[in-house]
Design an enzyme around this catalytic site. Structure first.
Site, mmCIF file in Angstrom:
data_model
loop_
_atom_site.group_PDB
_atom_site.id
_atom_site.type_symbol
_atom_site.label_atom_id
_atom_site.label_comp_id
_atom_site.label_asym_id
_atom_site.label_seq_id
_atom_site.Cartn_x
_atom_site.Cartn_y
_atom_site.Cartn_z
ATOM 1 N N SER A 5 0.843 -1.105 -0.036
ATOM 2 C CA SER A 5 0.157 -0.089 -0.045
ATOM 3 C C SER A 5 1.012 1.349 -0.002
ATOM 4 O O SER A 5 0.352 2.443 -0.315
ATOM 5 C CB SER A 5 -0.888 -0.027 1.260
ATOM 6 O OG SER A 5 -0.008 -0.025 2.519
ATOM 7 N N ASP A 64 5.529 -7.283 2.359
ATOM 8 C CA ASP A 64 4.763 -7.320 1.194
ATOM 9 C C ASP A 64 5.408 -7.856 0.035
ATOM 10 O O ASP A 64 6.545 -7.189 -0.434
ATOM 11 C CB ASP A 64 3.738 -6.339 0.780
ATOM 12 C CG ASP A 64 2.272 -6.560 0.958
ATOM 13 O OD1 ASP A 64 1.750 -7.796 1.088
ATOM 14 O OD2 ASP A 64 1.331 -5.630 1.278
ATOM 15 N N LYS A 116 4.737 -11.492 2.969
ATOM 16 C CA LYS A 116 3.102 -11.601 2.686
ATOM 17 C C LYS A 116 3.102 -11.929 1.249
ATOM 18 O O LYS A 116 3.486 -10.813 0.361
ATOM 19 C CB LYS A 116 2.316 -10.558 3.176
ATOM 20 C CG LYS A 116 0.920 -10.623 2.838
ATOM 21 C CD LYS A 116 -0.043 -9.647 3.736
ATOM 22 C CE LYS A 116 -0.027 -8.376 3.372
ATOM 23 N NZ LYS A 116 -0.505 -8.205 1.909
ATOM 24 N N GLU A 123 -9.215 -9.409 3.511
ATOM 25 C CA GLU A 123 -9.722 -8.311 3.263
ATOM 26 C C GLU A 123 -11.043 -8.245 2.426
ATOM 27 O O GLU A 123 -11.302 -8.735 1.512
ATOM 28 C CB GLU A 123 -8.536 -7.632 2.458
ATOM 29 C CG GLU A 123 -8.768 -6.191 2.026
ATOM 30 C CD GLU A 123 -7.381 -5.365 1.407
ATOM 31 O OE1 GLU A 123 -6.559 -6.107 1.382
ATOM 32 O OE2 GLU A 123 -7.797 -4.283 1.019
HETATM 33 O O1 KIV Z 1 -0.566 -3.465 1.534
HETATM 34 C C1 KIV Z 1 -0.983 -3.279 2.518
HETATM 35 O O2 KIV Z 1 -1.267 -2.504 3.294
HETATM 36 C C2 KIV Z 1 -1.864 -4.435 3.098
HETATM 37 C C3 KIV Z 1 -2.874 -4.252 3.939
HETATM 38 C C4 KIV Z 1 -4.219 -3.542 3.703
HETATM 39 C C5 KIV Z 1 -3.325 -5.881 4.550
HETATM 40 O O3 KIV Z 1 -1.889 -5.374 2.355
#
Ligand code: KIV
Length: 290
Positions: free
Chosen positions: A71, A109, A139, A208
């Protein structure tokens, strides 16, 4: 008199440090800790961070997991989607977060197209993140079709958090950021995906923007903790994007975001005050000069 004062001060200090010793030491959170939390019924708190100072404050107050989310593409870099974010971007921000954090588990991520093409590429990119930053886990967005990749990463010692439901990296497939899995077919698929991911070895799964009932079903059906964002109260934990909960992303108003403060307004007021003070020659004063 002086001696007495000193001895009082010393005993005060001693007593204070005794109290400090009695206080619980902050817990260092690992992937194992979050599994234990699910079984103990303790809610897991996750927030995103992309820089040193925010990460430092999250860690200081005891947030369990800090997610360096892709994000950051939206809220830090101003992209419309998360698709342009690169592994180098993730490593750059994760390094800043890592320098600040003593106790929280840091999860990073894997950005779009850093793991989908092949198991080799997934291992190389996840390996870079783990080796160059030194975080606790990565993730990955996706269901059954990434189970093999998850399995290989976990096998070589890279813990993986899953992410189902609204997966922003698939925005071009879905076309909207609406609630996902509202019909039975998609809901059954999502439950199946969660079970397959758990079997492949994920240590937790982000859910989500899916219906509360489905999130509850998933949470009760998998042995690993679920962490919800727009997925209702029955998940094992909750996550928000830190800029959303701080009120910095003013135009973004989905119902799942609770704003705990209005930082955008506070910042604008401060900036306007600075403009005023400079223009009116009220800053700096003599006290603020050398
Ligand atoms: O990228 C992010 O911030 C996310 C969250 C919304 C879980 O994947």
């Amino acid at each position: 008199m002086k001696t007495k004062k000193n001895s009082t001060a010393r005993s005060g200090t001693f007593a204070a440090s005794g109290r400090a010793q009695e206080q619980k030491k902050p817990r260092v959170v690992t992937t194992k800790t979050v599994t234990t939390m699910k079984h103990a019924g303790e809610k897991i708190v996750m927030l995103t961070a992309y820089d040193y100072l925010v990460a430092k404050y999250l860690d200081q107050v005891g947030v369990d997991i800090i997610l360096v989310g892709d994000s950051l593409g939206n809220v830090v870099h101003g992209y419309e989607t998360t698709l342009p974010v690169t592994v180098d971007d993730m490593i750059y921000h994760a390094k800043a977060v890592k320098r600040a954090v003593k106790n929280a588990l840091i999860v990073v991520d894997m950005p779009f197209m850093s793991f989908q093409a092949s198991i080799d590429e997934a291992i190389r990119n996840a390996g870079r993140i783990m080796k160059e930053v030194g975080v606790g886990a990565v993730k990955l967005e996706g269901g059954e079709y990434i189970a093999d990749i998850v399995h290989h990463l976990v096998k070589i010692g890279i813990p993986v958090m899953g992410h189902l439901g609204l997966t922003p990296q698939a925005i071009n497939k879905f076309g909207t950021y609406e609630v996902r899995a509202t019909d039975k077919k998609e809901a059954d698929e999502l439950l199946h995906d969660a079970k397959v991911l758990a079997d492949a070895g994920v240590f937790s799964i982000v859910l989500e923007k899916i219906p509360t009932k489905l999130a509850k079903r998933v949470t009760e059906s998998v042995p690993v903790p679920t962490i919800g964002i727009g997925a209702g109260p029955f998940c094992d934990g909750q996550v928000l994007v830190v800029y959303d909960m701080l009120g910095l992303t003013e135009e973004f108003k989905p119902r799942f975001v609770r704003r705990y403060t209005e930082l955008a307004k506070i910042m604008r007021t401060a900036f306007e005050a600075f403009i005023h003070d400079v223009k009116e020659q009220k800053f700096p004063t003599e006290k603020e000069s050398y």
